[in-house]
Design a protein around this motif. Structure first.
Motif, PDB file in Angstrom:
ATOM      1  N   THR A 166     -12.211  45.436  22.131  1.00  0.00           N
ATOM      2  CA  THR A 166     -11.102  46.399  22.120  1.00  0.00           C
ATOM      3  C   THR A 166     -11.140  47.342  23.317  1.00  0.00           C
ATOM      4  N   THR A 167     -12.240  47.359  24.064  1.00  0.00           N
ATOM      5  CA  THR A 167     -12.402  48.375  25.108  1.00  0.00           C
ATOM      6  C   THR A 167     -11.372  48.250  26.226  1.00  0.00           C
ATOM      7  N   GLY A 168     -11.049  47.022  26.635  1.00  0.00           N
ATOM      8  CA  GLY A 168     -10.089  46.847  27.715  1.00  0.00           C
ATOM      9  C   GLY A 168      -8.716  47.373  27.363  1.00  0.00           C
ATOM     10  N   THR A 169      -8.255  47.047  26.145  1.00  0.00           N
ATOM     11  CA  THR A 169      -6.939  47.517  25.702  1.00  0.00           C
ATOM     12  C   THR A 169      -6.922  49.030  25.568  1.00  0.00           C
ATOM     13  N   VAL A 170      -7.961  49.608  24.976  1.00  0.00           N
ATOM     14  CA  VAL A 170      -8.018  51.062  24.806  1.00  0.00           C
ATOM     15  C   VAL A 170      -8.085  51.764  26.160  1.00  0.00           C
ATOM     16  N   ALA A 171      -8.905  51.250  27.059  1.00  0.00           N
ATOM     17  CA  ALA A 171      -9.062  51.869  28.377  1.00  0.00           C
ATOM     18  C   ALA A 171      -7.771  51.817  29.187  1.00  0.00           C
ATOM     19  N   SER A 172      -6.883  50.871  28.882  1.00  0.00           N
ATOM     20  CA  SER A 172      -5.629  50.756  29.630  1.00  0.00           C
ATOM     21  C   SER A 172      -4.723  51.964  29.416  1.00  0.00           C
ATOM     22  N   TYR A 173      -4.975  52.753  28.387  1.00  0.00           N
ATOM     23  CA  TYR A 173      -4.179  53.946  28.124  1.00  0.00           C
ATOM     24  C   TYR A 173      -4.690  55.158  28.903  1.00  0.00           C
ATOM     25  N   SER A 174      -5.759  54.965  29.654  1.00  0.00           N
ATOM     26  CA  SER A 174      -6.344  56.062  30.426  1.00  0.00           C
ATOM     27  C   SER A 174      -6.446  55.637  31.888  1.00  0.00           C
ATOM     28  N   LEU A 175      -5.301  55.608  32.566  1.00  0.00           N
ATOM     29  CA  LEU A 175      -5.204  55.022  33.896  1.00  0.00           C
ATOM     30  C   LEU A 175      -5.880  55.839  34.990  1.00  0.00           C
ATOM     31  N   ASP A 176      -5.936  57.178  34.818  1.00  0.00           N
ATOM     32  CA  ASP A 176      -6.451  58.031  35.894  1.00  0.00           C
ATOM     33  C   ASP A 176      -7.938  58.326  35.774  1.00  0.00           C
ATOM     34  N   VAL A 177      -8.640  57.567  34.911  1.00  0.00           N
ATOM     35  CA  VAL A 177     -10.087  57.739  34.745  1.00  0.00           C
ATOM     36  C   VAL A 177     -10.804  56.583  35.419  1.00  0.00           C
ATOM     37  N   SER A 178     -11.821  56.891  36.204  1.00  0.00           N
ATOM     38  CA  SER A 178     -12.597  55.862  36.886  1.00  0.00           C
ATOM     39  C   SER A 178     -13.277  54.942  35.869  1.00  0.00           C
ATOM     40  N   SER A 179     -13.247  53.635  36.155  1.00  0.00           N
ATOM     41  CA  SER A 179     -13.922  52.683  35.273  1.00  0.00           C
ATOM     42  C   SER A 179     -15.422  52.946  35.232  1.00  0.00           C
ATOM     43  N   LEU A 180     -15.980  53.444  36.343  1.00  0.00           N
ATOM     44  CA  LEU A 180     -17.393  53.804  36.358  1.00  0.00           C
ATOM     45  C   LEU A 180     -17.669  54.958  35.400  1.00  0.00           C
ATOM     46  N   ALA A 181     -16.736  55.926  35.368  1.00  0.00           N
ATOM     47  CA  ALA A 181     -16.907  57.076  34.482  1.00  0.00           C
ATOM     48  C   ALA A 181     -16.839  56.648  33.024  1.00  0.00           C
ATOM     49  N   ILE A 182     -15.890  55.761  32.706  1.00  0.00           N
ATOM     50  CA  ILE A 182     -15.775  55.278  31.326  1.00  0.00           C
ATOM     51  C   ILE A 182     -17.044  54.540  30.910  1.00  0.00           C
ATOM     52  N   GLY A 183     -17.559  53.691  31.807  1.00  0.00           N
ATOM     53  CA  GLY A 183     -18.779  52.955  31.493  1.00  0.00           C
ATOM     54  C   GLY A 183     -19.978  53.861  31.302  1.00  0.00           C
ATOM     55  N   ALA A 184     -20.143  54.830  32.222  1.00  0.00           N
ATOM     56  CA  ALA A 184     -21.290  55.741  32.134  1.00  0.00           C
ATOM     57  C   ALA A 184     -21.186  56.645  30.911  1.00  0.00           C
ATOM     58  N   PHE A 185     -19.976  57.151  30.628  1.00  0.00           N
ATOM     59  CA  PHE A 185     -19.805  58.047  29.489  1.00  0.00           C
ATOM     60  C   PHE A 185     -20.009  57.312  28.167  1.00  0.00           C
ATOM     61  N   SER A 186     -19.378  56.139  28.026  1.00  0.00           N
ATOM     62  CA  SER A 186     -19.469  55.411  26.760  1.00  0.00           C
ATOM     63  C   SER A 186     -20.892  54.948  26.477  1.00  0.00           C
ATOM     64  N   MET A 187     -21.566  54.399  27.480  1.00  0.00           N
ATOM     65  CA  MET A 187     -22.938  53.945  27.269  1.00  0.00           C
ATOM     66  C   MET A 187     -23.897  55.121  27.136  1.00  0.00           C
ATOM     67  N   GLY A 188     -23.652  56.187  27.924  1.00  0.00           N
ATOM     68  CA  GLY A 188     -24.536  57.348  27.874  1.00  0.00           C
ATOM     69  C   GLY A 188     -24.427  58.103  26.556  1.00  0.00           C
ATOM     70  N   ILE A 189     -23.207  58.453  26.161  1.00  0.00           N
ATOM     71  CA  ILE A 189     -23.006  59.167  24.897  1.00  0.00           C
ATOM     72  C   ILE A 189     -23.361  58.272  23.713  1.00  0.00           C
ATOM     73  N   GLY A 190     -23.035  56.987  23.833  1.00  0.00           N
ATOM     74  CA  GLY A 190     -23.443  56.051  22.782  1.00  0.00           C
ATOM     75  C   GLY A 190     -24.951  56.045  22.606  1.00  0.00           C
ATOM     76  N   GLY A 191     -25.682  56.118  23.732  1.00  0.00           N
ATOM     77  CA  GLY A 191     -27.142  56.179  23.656  1.00  0.00           C
ATOM     78  C   GLY A 191     -27.643  57.437  22.990  1.00  0.00           C
ATOM     79  N   VAL A 192     -27.006  58.569  23.295  1.00  0.00           N
ATOM     80  CA  VAL A 192     -27.386  59.835  22.659  1.00  0.00           C
ATOM     81  C   VAL A 192     -27.156  59.766  21.155  1.00  0.00           C
TER      82      VAL A 192
END
Length: 308
Positions: A23-49
């Motif tokens: 589902t991540t690709g479809t959900v991320a498509s609604y956030s066009l002005d966010v860097s894909s690197l930021a989404i990856g780092a935030f999701s994996m980082g916060i998920g880890g916390v």
């Protein structure tokens, strides 16, 4: 028969996790002005916390076992940290189709090689056949999707993107193998996954200082960021860790080929992407690959029946 039932539970858990990841690709498509690197780092980082917080009691019991294998822990944590950066950068340089197929289709191969070379586990004939079918299915699935922005990439950029896709597949297999190895040494699945992702979060979250400008710039971006961290990453990896209790990492990464299948179906029905006939053939082959992984070979089934 009991072992077969336990294996089936592991397969189902990883299928659900793969669905959430899809589902991540479809959900991320609604956030066009966010860097894909930021989404990856935030999701994996916060998920880890979140994984660390949810498994804090288990970690207190298992931390000595984790630190007894520092190289495995470091390898797994480094793999978790590198994976999202390599995966999203691969898609950026080589295009979504090429980056996805190289990253996801190469992971089962690397996982099997790690198990064979390091853990000395045999690769079954059933796995090899289902792997070939699954890879062909993924290739057809990607070719069957129309991406207007998949063209115009330079040869040099595509080459780097393909290399990064291979690194993503290797690191995905790396942390899957590390998690499984820790579990086989007595570490609980929650401690194993939270330990790896918690260490990776220490590396990933500081990168948001450079890439995360628009993560919370609107309510949509906020919802997307939180969803990515909590649902596919936190819940998805809890299920993935649970599944690794019962099946090998090579089989687990092979089952996760369902992720691009789910992503494609959601893109067709929600985003409205057009889908060629060849893509439906790919879906059928990936489904066959998954079905083969849920069926126990007859020889092993007979042995299980005799032992009961």
């Amino acid at each position: 028969m009991e072992n077969h039932d336990r294996s089936f539970k592991g397969v189902i858990a990883i299928i659900i996790a793969s669905f959430l990841w899809g589902t991540t690709g479809t959900v991320a498509s609604y956030s066009l002005d966010v860097s894909s690197l930021a989404i990856g780092a935030f999701s994996m980082g916060i998920g880890g916390v979140l994984l660390v917080i949810s498994a804090r009691k288990r970690l207190c019991c298992d931390y000595k076992l984790l630190f007894k294998q520092p190289m495995v822990l470091l390898l797994g944590a480094a793999s978790v940290a590198i994976y999202p950066l390599a995966f999203y950068t691969s898609m950026h340089l080589a295009g979504v189709a090429t980056g996805t197929v190289v990253s996801i289709a190469s992971a089962p191969f690397f996982a099997a090689m790690l198990e064979r070379l390091i853990s000395k586990k045999n690769i079954s004939r059933q796995w090899i056949v289902s792997f070939v079918i699954g890879v062909i299915g993924i290739v057809l699935l990607v070719l069957g999707r129309e991406h207007s922005n998949d063209i115009g990439y330079g040869v040099h950029q595509q080459s780097i993107g393909v290399i990064l896709g291979g690194i993503a597949g290797l690191t995905y297999a790396g942390y899957s193998w590390a998690a499984k190895h820790l579990m086989e040494s007595g570490v609980h699945s929650k401690s194993s996954m939270s330990g790896l992702f918690g260490c990776a979060a220490v590396l990933l979250l500081p990168s948001l200082w450079f890439t995360g400008d628009n993560l919370f710039s609107s309510s949509t971006n906020t919802l997307v960021s939180l969803y990515m961290a909590i649902v596919p990453m936190f819940l998805g990896y809890i299920l993935f860790g649970f599944g690794l209790n019962f099946i090998d990492a090579s089989k687990a990464t092979l089952i996760t080929l369902i992720e691009p299948l789910v992503a494609t179906i959601l893109a067709v029905f929600i985003i409205g992407e057009r889908f060629k006939v060849i893509g439906w053939v790919g879906i059928a082959l990936v489904s066959l690959c998954l079905l083969m992984q849920t069926i126990k070979p007859q020889s092993q089934l007979r042995l299980a029946l005799k032992s009961t």
